[in-house]
Enzyme design. Structure first.
Site, PDB file in Angstrom:
ATOM      1  NE  ARG A 106      -3.825   0.408   2.010  1.00  0.00           N
ATOM      2  CZ  ARG A 106      -5.024   0.362   2.599  1.00  0.00           C
ATOM      3  NH1 ARG A 106      -5.270   1.122   3.646  1.00  0.00           N
ATOM      4  NH2 ARG A 106      -5.965  -0.440   2.135  1.00  0.00           N
ATOM      5  CG  HIS A 133      -8.255  -0.526  -2.820  1.00  0.00           C
ATOM      6  ND1 HIS A 133      -7.392  -1.578  -2.572  1.00  0.00           N
ATOM      7  CD2 HIS A 133      -8.856  -0.260  -1.630  1.00  0.00           C
ATOM      8  CE1 HIS A 133      -7.477  -1.922  -1.300  1.00  0.00           C
ATOM      9  NE2 HIS A 133      -8.345  -1.144  -0.709  1.00  0.00           N
ATOM     10  CD  GLN A 136     -12.694  -2.855  -0.933  1.00  0.00           C
ATOM     11  OE1 GLN A 136     -11.990  -2.706   0.044  1.00  0.00           O
ATOM     12  NE2 GLN A 136     -13.851  -3.518  -0.874  1.00  0.00           N
ATOM     13  CB  CYS A 272     -14.222   0.199   0.025  1.00  0.00           C
ATOM     14  SG  CYS A 272     -14.091   2.005   0.115  1.00  0.00           S
ATOM     15  NE  ARG A 300      -9.879  -6.252   0.395  1.00  0.00           N
ATOM     16  CZ  ARG A 300      -9.142  -5.191   0.735  1.00  0.00           C
ATOM     17  NH1 ARG A 300      -9.739  -4.103   1.193  1.00  0.00           N
ATOM     18  NH2 ARG A 300      -7.827  -5.186   0.578  1.00  0.00           N
TER      19      ARG A 300
HETATM   20  N1   CP Z   1     -11.144  -1.007   2.260  1.00  0.00           N
HETATM   21  C1   CP Z   1      -9.884  -0.984   2.733  1.00  0.00           C
HETATM   22  O1   CP Z   1      -8.905  -1.091   1.997  1.00  0.00           O
HETATM   23  O2   CP Z   1      -9.790  -0.875   4.085  1.00  0.00           O
HETATM   24  P1   CP Z   1      -8.450  -0.601   4.893  1.00  0.00           P
HETATM   25  O3   CP Z   1      -7.990   0.786   4.593  1.00  0.00           O
HETATM   26  O4   CP Z   1      -8.842  -0.771   6.347  1.00  0.00           O
HETATM   27  O5   CP Z   1      -7.408  -1.617   4.475  1.00  0.00           O
END
Ligand code: CP
Length: 337
Positions: A106, A133, A136, A272, A300
Site C-alpha cells: 500500500r 485499489h 478491493q 469499501c 476481503r
Molecule cells: N477497504 C480498505 O482497503 O480498508 P483498509 O484501509 O482498512 O485496508
C-alpha cells in the site's frame, strides 16, 4: 520451466476471463474456509506487507489469509524498514524478493508500487495507491455475484457509485466495465471521474457490452441500480478541502434512507470502509437490511486467499520427501561430526 512472473497492480492488466478465474478460485477457497478445511497451499511461503498508510481490512485480511494457507506474513511499515529513507525502492524490492515469495504494498504514490513491481523478482500485489485499489474491487465483484438477484447475469447488473472519484471509484469503474456490467458515477461535476479514466472504462465497455454513465443526477443514477456504493468524501491530506467538499456533496449525494426509497427495492448498499457515518452515509443505511458491508469486508479475506494462491502457488517448488530427507541427513551428519 518457471512460471512467468506476474504482478497484480491494475485489473486492466488482466482479461475478463482471467479475472473470472480468480473469482472462481475465491469462491472455492471461501467454501473451503466455511467447511473449516482451508487447504495449506502456501505452506512455508512468506508474504512481505509494505504499508505506507494505515489499514484495517487489507492488513488483517492478507495476514490471516497467509496464515490460513499455511504461510507467514511480515508487516513492514515506514520507520521500521528503510524504504524511502535510507534505501530506494529498487534495492528494497530486490532484497525483499530474495527472502519472501510475494509482496503486498500500500503506497502513497501509484508510481511507487509500479517501481516495486519493476524491480521485484516475486509477485507484487497492489494494496491501494492514490490511483486504484484492485484487491478491493475483485472482492466487490465477488460480493455482487453472491448478492445479485438469483440468476441475473453480470451483463444485466447495474452498479451506481455515489460521491468523490476516489481510488476505489477508479478501480470499480474499470472492473465493472471489464465484466460487461453497467457502471454509473454520480457526483457534482468537479468531483466526477476524470476524462482519462472515462476513456479507459468506455473502451472496456465497448469490448464487453457494458456501459459507463457519469452524471450529477443522483436520483436517475439510483433508479435502476442493483448495487449502490459510496466511499469517503475526503482522505488524509485533503483536510483543507473539507468545507468545499461538504458543500458540494451534502445533502444531495449522501446515501440515506430517503435516497434508497428512490432505488429498486432489491438494491443493496456497499462501502469499501472505513466509512464516516453521518457524512457520506447514514447509520440507518449502514446498519439497515439492505447493507451488505460486513459480507463485503469478510470477502476481503477470501479474496486475498484467492489472489495469493493464484499468483504464488504456481511458483512454489514442492520438493520430494526424499530430497528433504537427503538434506536433513547431511545437516544432521555435520551437527553430529
Ligand atoms: N477497504 C480498505 O482497503 O480498508 P483498509 O484501509 O482498512 O485496508
Amino acid at each position: 520451466m518457471p512460471t512467468p512472473l506476474r504482478h497484480f497492480i491494475d485489473t486492466q492488466d488482466f482479461t475478463r476471463e482471467e479475472l473470472l478465474r480468480i473469482i472462481e478460485l475465491i469462491r472455492l477457497l471461501k467454501e473451503a474456509d466455511k467447511a473449516r478445511a482451508c487447504p495449506r497451499l502456501l505452506s512455508g511461503a512468506s508474504l512481505g506487507m509494505i504499508f505506507e498508510e494505515p489499514s484495517t481490512r487489507t492488513r488483517v485480511s492478507f495476514e490471516v489469509a497467509m496464515t490460513k494457507l499455511g504461510g507467514h506474513a511480515l508487516y513492514l511499515r515506514p520507520g521500521e524498514i528503510h524504504l524511502g529513507q535510507r534505501e530506494n525502492v529498487r534495492d528494497t524490492a530486490r532484497v525483499i524478493s530474495r527472502m519472501v515469495d510475494v509482496i503486498e504494498a500500500r503506497t502513497l504514490k501509484h508510481q511507487t508500487v509500479l517501481d516495486l513491481a519493476v524491480n521485484a523478482t516475486v509477485p507484487v500485489l497492489n494494496g491501494l495507491t492514490d490511483y486504484n485499489h484492485p484487491t478491493q474491487v475483485v472482492c466487490d465483484v465477488f460480493t455482487m455475484i453472491e448478492h445479485r438477484i438469483s440468476g441475473k447475469p453480470l451483463s444485466e447488473v447495474r452498479v451506481t457509485f455515489i460521491g468523490d472519484a476516489t481510488n476505489v471509484c477508479s478501480s470499480l469503474m474499470m472492473i465493472c466495465t471489464q465484466m460487461g456490467m453497467h457502471f454509473t458515477h454520480a457526483a457534482p461535476p468537479q468531483y466526477q471521474a476524470p476524462k482519462a479514466w472515462q476513456a479507459i472504462a468506455e473502451a472496456n465497455a465497448a469490448q464487453s457490452g457494458g456501459s459507463l454513465t457519469v452524471t450529477d443526477d443522483v436520483d436517475a443514477a439510483v433508479s435502476d441500480a442493483d448495487f449502490i456504493y459510496t466511499d469517503l468524501w475526503w482522505w488524509i491530506g485533503q483536510e483543507a478541502e473539507i468545507p468545499d467538499r461538504q458543500r458540494a456533496f451534502m445533502p444531495t449525494y449522501q446515501v440515506n434512507e430517503a435516497l434508497l426509497t428512490r432505488a429498486p427495492a432489491h438494491a443493496k448498499f456497499m462501502h469499501c470502509l472505513p466509512a464516516s457515518r453521518g457524512v457520506e452515509v447514514t447509520d440507518a443505511v449502514m446498519d439497515g437490511p439492505r447493507s451488505i458491508i460486513y459480507d463485503q469486508s469478510e470477502n476481503r479475506l477470501h479474496t486475498e486467499k484467492g489472489l495469493l494462491v493464484h499468483f504464488v502457488y504456481p511458483r512454489l517448488y514442492h520438493p520430494s520427501h526424499e530430497l528433504v530427507d537427503h538434506h536433513r541427513g547431511r545437516v544432521e551428519a555435520f551437527l553430529n561430526s
